[in-house]
Design an enzyme around this catalytic site. Sequence first.
Site, short mmCIF file in Angstrom:
data_model
loop_
_atom_site.label_atom_id
_atom_site.label_comp_id
_atom_site.label_asym_id
_atom_site.label_seq_id
_atom_site.Cartn_x
_atom_site.Cartn_y
_atom_site.Cartn_z
N SER A 608 0.84 -1.13 -0.07
CA SER A 608 -0.08 0.03 -0.03
C SER A 608 0.85 1.45 0.13
CB SER A 608 -0.98 -0.26 1.13
OG SER A 608 -2.00 0.96 1.05
N ASP A 683 -9.23 -4.86 -6.30
CA ASP A 683 -8.95 -3.60 -5.35
C ASP A 683 -9.89 -2.66 -5.53
OD1 ASP A 683 -7.70 -2.10 -3.50
OD2 ASP A 683 -5.66 -2.77 -3.88
N HIS A 715 -7.51 -5.38 -1.81
CA HIS A 715 -6.43 -4.67 -1.22
C HIS A 715 -5.74 -5.60 -0.29
CE1 HIS A 715 -3.85 -1.31 -0.77
NE2 HIS A 715 -3.93 -1.10 0.31
#
Length: 743
Positions: A608, A683, A715
Amino acid sequence: MSPNLKSGAAVGALLLSAISAQAQEKQDQQKLTLERVFASPDLSGSQPRALKLSPDGKLVTLLKPRADEKERLDLWAVDTSTGAERMLVDSKKTGSGAELSEAEKMQRERDRSVAGSSGIVSYDWAPDGKSILVPVDGDLYLAALDGRVTRLTDTPDGELNGVVSPKGGFVSFVRGGDFFVQPVGGTARQLTQGSSDTVSWGVAEFVAQEEMDRRTGYWWSPDDRLIAVARVDEGPVGTVTRTAIGGEGTKVYTQRYPAAGTANALVDLYVMKPEGGEQVKVDLGAERDIYLARVDWSKDGKTLYVQRESRDQKTLDLLAVDPATGRSRVILTEKAKSWINLSNNFTPLKDGSFLWWSERTGHGHLYHVRAGKWTALTSGDWEVRDVVGVDEGRGIVYFTGNRETPLEQQLYAAPLAKAGPIRQLTATGWWNDAVMDRAASRIVVARSNVNQPRQVYLADSAGRQLNWLSENAIKGDHPYAPYLASHVKTTFGTIKAADGSTLYTRIMTPPLEAGKRYPVFMLHYGGPGAGRQVTNSWSSPIYQYLVDRGWIVFAVDNRGTPDRGKAFEDQIYRAMGTVEVEDQLKGVEWLKAQPYVDAGRIATYGWSYGGYMSLKLLEKAPGVFSAAVAGAPVTKWELYDTHYTERYLGRPQEKPSAYPASGAVDEAVKIKDPLLLIHGMSDDNVVFDNSTALMAKMQGGAVPFEMMVYPGQTHRVGGPGISVHLWRTIEDFLARERTGPGK
């Protein structure tokens, strides 16, 4: 030496060799494998979640993973006097097995604490303490304490955000975008109309869930008379086509996604009665482009408090609203030069005063606000995190914070009326979380450190431990016990940033041999608001697995990360991808100065914001890392959402150069070191377009890289089989790049 002695020595040598081989084989058998790291039961032992005390304090309820399926949660109860535990609701025996709605799937995904979990992921105690509302497979059930479970809803749409009203007279929920109230024992009543593909009632909009830590869109008054309900209109929000590519086909979703610099959802707030009738619109001000940050009721239910945040997140107003008319007035305003961090610490008190959390001194502290007068209850170069309980009768507030060290979190008690002695109630050497009952008479403490996975105990209001609820000691048949012999010590340290700031580090090393140099697996997140890597808390056994394989595991928390004060965090304002990179490279400098580190084999890994950092590190410091892994990275901040991105970079229209400069696409052609790019193909947070933009740029510049994509994964890439595949892919990549142990 006589022949017999020679023969005896040879036998002895052979015997010693055999014993040594057996010992080595036994030691090897006790080393972790990838399969065991991610198998059931969880290596960390009992990992209860959603800890709550019953209204009468006799039970602690929790969600507990199954021993044979650690992703599935069941509802359990522990007797606070005896420690006896029992399952209240078996998720496999309750529910229809129906597939969750897309709305609930995405709601779970945005709540990181339950992402990837199945079964029971939330519950709500009835105020009388006789039953618990339990959502399962999109429907609502009422569980009695004797094990009986009654189904309350049975509809194809599914119910979201189910709760029991404060007095226990009603169950409320959202269905099909509208808000419903159901008298206990009665029939559900629909209180709102007009829901559509763009309009919904009683749910938090995307950015509220993802970035503002607001999970609901409605709030009951404490006397059951009124409910404040948010109306969300996503009509102005731009759409993105999210192609959820799965292993058995592809689904295309048109998702309303408020990218930085574009329109947000329009949020209104109405006050209504559970029996229906007139709805009163709350005056949130003339400016429509605002955030509905928080909503609370006064203790007597006569005032509705609303926290209104400006679009630029530099102003936060606390409004007092008359629920009968909707009229509002500003009673408090916070302002910041950079941005305001939201908290959940606003606490109304019986006398009409309230507790407020503010970073006005540069550190987050508690204030008692009475008739406009602020009284500081805490102060200093440390951070108050969360208010846990308030005992108004005895004049005590309980809260978590990091007064002693940023590496740990403790529970404290302080006077409620004025500044006074602050008592630490939990033990030093641990990261402690806590919940209390409404009367603030009992505490449930959940703690861990780098050597002990999460333990849970019950304490009295003075912090004295009464009994274990989950000792989870690593002994006997604990899942981690067979691997304890190879568990290595985590060492904490500090280094200095370029501006003199202290940066905390952590390192795990295999048993070091004189003259030998070891490869480094450097992990990072590096972003603001969450994701600190350097804390005295239990971490994933995957890092111990890497140490077992011969890696040094290292991390540094750079400037911009939370819990160190506003000045430390603010250094990334409109400058993302600058000081974070500098500080990570300071960590590399420190590593290279250590005699046991192989400076030519330092790999870096992040997910991320950490994935974004992996890219920025390769772009800014070619040749420093032998390889990098970038998981689900943000590459173009224009593709990320309004509330998060504009908080740190402002709107793209205000300083257009800030976005490409902070992004990772424009300079991607500078990457010279081996890169593995990873992304889930479903995602909805860091959308897959981030990776495709990077791929196109690198391919156009003839820059080689490797990629692994995961159909159906969001995600969070993980789950049975997937987690093993993910980490084996990372291992194999590092081995090919001659980065790992033994290369």
